[in-house]
Design a protein around this motif. Structure first.
Motif, PDB file in Angstrom:
ATOM      1  N   VAL A  16       0.727  -1.176   0.157  1.00 47.95           N
ATOM      2  CA  VAL A  16      -0.025  -0.111  -0.113  1.00 47.95           C
ATOM      3  C   VAL A  16       0.914   1.163   0.104  1.00 47.95           C
ATOM      4  CG1 VAL A  16      -2.084  -1.121   1.297  1.00 47.95           C
ATOM      5  CG2 VAL A  16      -0.166   0.147   2.602  1.00 47.95           C
ATOM      6  N   LEU A  17       0.270   2.509  -0.368  1.00 52.19           N
ATOM      7  CA  LEU A  17       1.219   3.742  -0.204  1.00 52.19           C
ATOM      8  C   LEU A  17       1.277   4.224   1.151  1.00 52.19           C
ATOM      9  CD1 LEU A  17       1.821   6.307  -1.776  1.00 52.19           C
ATOM     10  CD2 LEU A  17      -0.804   7.125  -1.354  1.00 52.19           C
ATOM     11  N   VAL A  18       2.568   4.331   1.379  1.00 50.65           N
ATOM     12  CA  VAL A  18       2.866   4.733   2.749  1.00 50.65           C
ATOM     13  C   VAL A  18       3.617   6.165   2.584  1.00 50.65           C
ATOM     14  CG1 VAL A  18       3.231   2.397   3.659  1.00 50.65           C
ATOM     15  CG2 VAL A  18       5.092   3.671   2.499  1.00 50.65           C
ATOM     16  N   GLY A  19       3.740   6.722   1.609  1.00 51.74           N
ATOM     17  CA  GLY A  19       4.505   7.928   1.554  1.00 51.74           C
ATOM     18  C   GLY A  19       5.035   8.414   0.399  1.00 51.74           C
ATOM     19  N   LYS A  20       5.371   9.467   0.139  1.00 52.12           N
ATOM     20  CA  LYS A  20       5.777  10.073  -1.042  1.00 52.12           C
ATOM     21  C   LYS A  20       7.316  10.779  -0.941  1.00 52.12           C
ATOM     22  CE  LYS A  20       1.500  10.533  -3.507  1.00 52.12           C
ATOM     23  NZ  LYS A  20       0.654  11.433  -4.594  1.00 52.12           N
TER      24      LYS A  20
ATOM     25  N   THR B 245       6.994   7.170   8.654  1.00 51.66           N
ATOM     26  CA  THR B 245       5.546   7.907   8.418  1.00 51.66           C
ATOM     27  C   THR B 245       4.492   7.169   9.348  1.00 51.66           C
ATOM     28  OG1 THR B 245       4.713   6.460   6.606  1.00 51.66           O
ATOM     29  CG2 THR B 245       6.124   8.276   6.062  1.00 51.66           C
ATOM     30  N   ASP B 246       3.230   7.655   9.380  1.00 53.23           N
ATOM     31  CA  ASP B 246       2.229   7.051  10.153  1.00 53.23           C
ATOM     32  C   ASP B 246       1.637   5.812   9.205  1.00 53.23           C
ATOM     33  OD1 ASP B 246       0.450   6.742  12.328  1.00 53.23           O
ATOM     34  OD2 ASP B 246      -1.127   7.658  10.925  1.00 53.23           O
ATOM     35  N   ALA B 247       1.590   6.220   7.847  1.00 50.30           N
ATOM     36  CA  ALA B 247       1.223   4.874   7.135  1.00 50.30           C
ATOM     37  C   ALA B 247       1.925   3.723   7.083  1.00 50.30           C
ATOM     38  CB  ALA B 247       1.110   5.558   5.549  1.00 50.30           C
ATOM     39  N   ILE B 248       3.292   3.960   7.380  1.00 54.10           N
ATOM     40  CA  ILE B 248       4.204   2.774   7.420  1.00 54.10           C
ATOM     41  C   ILE B 248       3.788   1.976   8.955  1.00 54.10           C
ATOM     42  CG2 ILE B 248       6.643   1.882   7.894  1.00 54.10           C
ATOM     43  CD1 ILE B 248       7.574   4.198   6.007  1.00 54.10           C
ATOM     44  N   LYS B 249       3.798   2.800  10.048  1.00 52.63           N
ATOM     45  CA  LYS B 249       3.291   2.447  11.128  1.00 52.63           C
ATOM     46  C   LYS B 249       1.998   1.702  11.204  1.00 52.63           C
ATOM     47  CE  LYS B 249       2.874   3.859  16.051  1.00 52.63           C
ATOM     48  NZ  LYS B 249       2.760   5.098  16.794  1.00 52.63           N
ATOM     49  N   SER B 250       1.100   2.313  10.595  1.00 50.12           N
ATOM     50  CA  SER B 250      -0.359   2.012  10.409  1.00 50.12           C
ATOM     51  C   SER B 250      -0.483   0.485   9.757  1.00 50.12           C
ATOM     52  CB  SER B 250      -1.284   2.831   9.921  1.00 50.12           C
ATOM     53  OG  SER B 250      -1.171   4.013  10.556  1.00 50.12           O
TER      54      SER B 250
ATOM     55  N   ALA C 223      -4.552   2.101   6.169  1.00 53.95           N
ATOM     56  CA  ALA C 223      -5.119   0.455   6.251  1.00 53.95           C
ATOM     57  C   ALA C 223      -6.572   0.664   6.270  1.00 53.95           C
ATOM     58  CB  ALA C 223      -4.525   0.105   7.450  1.00 53.95           C
ATOM     59  N   GLU C 224      -7.170   2.010   5.732  1.00 50.42           N
ATOM     60  CA  GLU C 224      -8.275   1.992   5.933  1.00 50.42           C
ATOM     61  C   GLU C 224      -9.354   1.018   4.938  1.00 50.42           C
ATOM     62  OE1 GLU C 224      -7.182   6.337   7.114  1.00 50.42           O
ATOM     63  OE2 GLU C 224      -6.481   4.685   5.548  1.00 50.42           O
ATOM     64  N   GLN C 225      -8.817   1.323   3.550  1.00 56.25           N
ATOM     65  CA  GLN C 225      -9.306   0.646   2.590  1.00 56.25           C
ATOM     66  C   GLN C 225      -9.676  -1.000   2.713  1.00 56.25           C
ATOM     67  OE1 GLN C 225     -11.077   2.221   0.003  1.00 56.25           O
ATOM     68  NE2 GLN C 225     -11.842   0.369   0.078  1.00 56.25           N
ATOM     69  N   ASP C 226      -8.509  -1.630   3.295  1.00 55.96           N
ATOM     70  CA  ASP C 226      -8.320  -3.025   3.632  1.00 55.96           C
ATOM     71  C   ASP C 226      -9.635  -3.270   4.561  1.00 55.96           C
ATOM     72  OD1 ASP C 226      -7.279  -5.813   3.626  1.00 55.96           O
ATOM     73  OD2 ASP C 226      -6.672  -5.136   5.711  1.00 55.96           O
TER      74      ASP C 226
ATOM     75  N   ALA D  65      -1.026   8.489   2.409  1.00 61.93           N
ATOM     76  CA  ALA D  65      -1.895   7.479   2.395  1.00 61.93           C
ATOM     77  C   ALA D  65      -3.029   7.361   1.271  1.00 61.93           C
ATOM     78  CB  ALA D  65      -2.764   7.204   3.614  1.00 61.93           C
ATOM     79  N   GLN D  66      -3.290   6.623   0.806  1.00 60.11           N
ATOM     80  CA  GLN D  66      -4.418   6.097  -0.451  1.00 60.11           C
ATOM     81  C   GLN D  66      -5.787   6.582   0.104  1.00 60.11           C
ATOM     82  OE1 GLN D  66      -4.403   1.814  -0.408  1.00 60.11           O
ATOM     83  NE2 GLN D  66      -6.315   2.168  -1.291  1.00 60.11           N
TER      84      GLN D  66
END
Length: 545
Positions: A61-65, A401-406, A351-354, A85-86
């Motif tokens: 999943v997208l975790v950062g740019k 990033t928070d997306a990596i953590k999440s 991770a919301e979409q999952d 995040a996506q």
């Protein structure tokens, strides 16, 4: 042992499983990556040249740019990557799930405390509740008296240490040369009530002075603890004039017709003195303890378990060892008909979409979306946001990033469908995986999980977190073996063998389930329980990440 890991086929970064040197050539999937930087274990490096604005993918999943040009083999840092995040939304996906084989567990039982409402506790606690912070001191006085007398106090080695320091000082000895390691632990007094696992005190800072909504939320929280399967009886201390009135709390506690536990209520402003309040509370509670002690553990199906999954003090290994191992345990429990609770909504960012796609109904998915959107908006309204969730310790150990953590944190939930979404203090009623709206804050999250009915909590950590819960035995699961070596006094299970390749996620997950069964039966006491890590922090629904 493998030196690097690609978590998902779509990923464009690799995780270092051990320290890697600058200039070293890393062989992976018929490619050689020459490292432009030294990469410490737990950190990541890019698999390709990238330009500012390009997407970084981990866990698929997208975790950062990236914020500046980066090169193949260069290390991921906060200087070259920002959170992203996506977008998410309901897509009418029918969740598909292949449950693990649980045939060897079908006839297994645990020894628990059966309650009149049909629930089964993993422990048998007596609970003290203050309606307002004004009663905290009285709770402390009663706690000291009952814990020391009845054998629930932590081993008094630190008091002995202080005594030895005082003796050295009065004797004229040098305190600077006093060796703390010379301290000898003393045996704690045995419990007098064999079937009472503890007397717990929920000190808090609410009940008055805040908003009426805060008082009402606190009432629902305290009533959820009173109704908890691990609680045998309750003593309530009230001042009398506070926002949270005793009758309101009692109404919340007794709204279920099946509530039949003893409740003792003492209001200080109706007493002749503080001494009278404390004496009568101790006296009546002691009588209640003698009755609760008659309840004994008897066999119960594993389907009666309700397990909360939580992470705190996470590191770059949490999402590839401890969290997925706990996730496999969660899948086993769901397949056995038990309940599993995943909380920490700020740590589902990305991770919301999952979670939406795994929701069994549109109503469940939309409730999750509504709670996430509302929570995120509240954070942004004060100039914050979920992207600010990672702590300095998280970042230092690889969670950039928070997306990596999440994305790694969500692995604790396994792969089963989401059967329900619960707002703060709502009880879990459906077998399977439920999402519980809480902050990521360790204690606020565990407090909320217990309120929703968790009778055990699996708490993963990569850095070490000394916390627990007052009524829910908390099992600490380490992501790496060096942590166990340093802080073994607070860790129960080591998932380091997953990193070294000695054990698989499946093997580790099954070991964790066996440990849960033993704890639920009272045959093993987790470190957090042994240390009386009885943490309790109500969430006021303000911005807490």
């Amino acid at each position: 042992m493998n030196r690097v890991l690609k978590i998902h086929p779509k990923d464009n970064v690799l995780v270092a499983l051990t320290d890697l040197a600058k200039g070293e050539g890393i062989h992976f999937e018929n490619n050689v990556f020459v490292l432009a930087d030294a990469v410490q274990a737990k950190h990541k490096f890019y698999m390709q040249d990238m330009q500012a604005g390009d997407s970084v993918i981990m866990y698929g999943v997208l975790v950062g740019k990236v914020t500046q040009p980066v090169f193949r083999g260069s290390i991921m840092t906060t200087a070259n990557l920002k959170h992203a995040a996506q977008q998410y939304g309901y897509r009418n996906v029918v969740p598909q799930w292949q449950a693990p084989d649980v045939s060897k567990y079908q006839t297994r039982k645990f020894l628990g405390y059966h309650r009149t409402d049909g629930s089964v506790g993993t422990a048998n606690y007596w609970l003290f509740l203050p309606t307002v912070f004004c009663e905290n001191r009285n709770l402390d006085v009663i706690k000291e008296a009952l814990h020391n007398t009845l054998g629930y106090a932590v081993t008094p080695k630190y008091k002995n240490y202080a005594d030895q320091l005082l003796q050295a000082y009065t004797a004229g000895d040098s305190l600077t040369s006093f060796n703390p390691d010379s301290l000898q632990a003393t045996s704690s007094k045995g419990r007098y009530f064999e079937n009472i696992d503890g007397i717990k005190f929920l000190n808090h800072h609410g009940g008055c002075g805040g908003t009426r909504q805060d008082a009402n939320t606190l009432s629902r929280l305290l009533s959820a603890y009173a109704n908890h399967p691990n609680v045998a009886g309750v003593t309530i201390l009230s001042l009398g004039c506070q926002h949270l009135q005793t009758q309101t709390l009692l109404s919340d506690i007794k709204r279920g017709e099946t509530f039949q536990k003893p409740i003792l209520v003492f209001e200080q402003q109706q007493m002749q003195s503080e001494e009278q309040l404390i004496k009568i509370a101790i006296h009546q509670t002691f009588i209640g303890l003698t009755q609760a002690n008659k309840i004994e553990r008897t066999p119960a199906s594993l389907s009666k378990l309700c397990v909360g999954v939580k992470c705190g003090g996470s590191d770059g290994f949490s999402g590839i060892s401890a969290n997925p191992a706990v996730g496999y345990t969660a899948d086993l429990l769901v397949a056995l008909g038990a309940k599993v609770l995943l909380a920490e909504f700020p740590e589902l960012c990305g991770a919301e979409q999952d979670m939406i796609d795994r929701s069994v109904t549109q109503a469940v998915a939309e409730k999750f979306i509504r709670l996430m959107d509302t929570y995120s908006a509240e954070a942004q309204a004060v100039g914050s946001g979920f992207h600010m969730n990672p702590s300095p310790g998280n970042i230092k150990d690889g969670l950039i990033t928070d997306a990596i953590k999440s994305a790694g944190a969500a692995k604790k939930a396994g792969t089963s469908p989401v059967v329900d979404v619960l707002d703060y203090t709502e009880p879990a009623t459906k077998p399977g995986l439920s999402l519980v709206c809480t902050p990521g804050n360790d204690v606020e999250a565990t407090t909320g999980k217990a309120a929703s009915g968790a009778t055990l909590i699996l708490f993963t950590t990569g850095l070490g977190t000394p916390t627990g819960n007052a009524v829910c035995p908390t099992i600490k699961v380490a992501s790496n073996t060096p942590l166990v070596t340093r802080m073994g006094d607070i860790i129960d299970i080591d998932c380091g063998p997953v990193i070294s390749g000695e054990k698989t996620i499946v093997q580790m997950g099954e070991e964790i389930l066996e440990y849960c069964i033993n704890v639920a039966s009272g045959e093993v006491i987790p470190k957090a329980v042994q240390l009386n890590q009885d943490d309790f922090i109500p969430w006021k629904r303000g911005v807490s990440l």
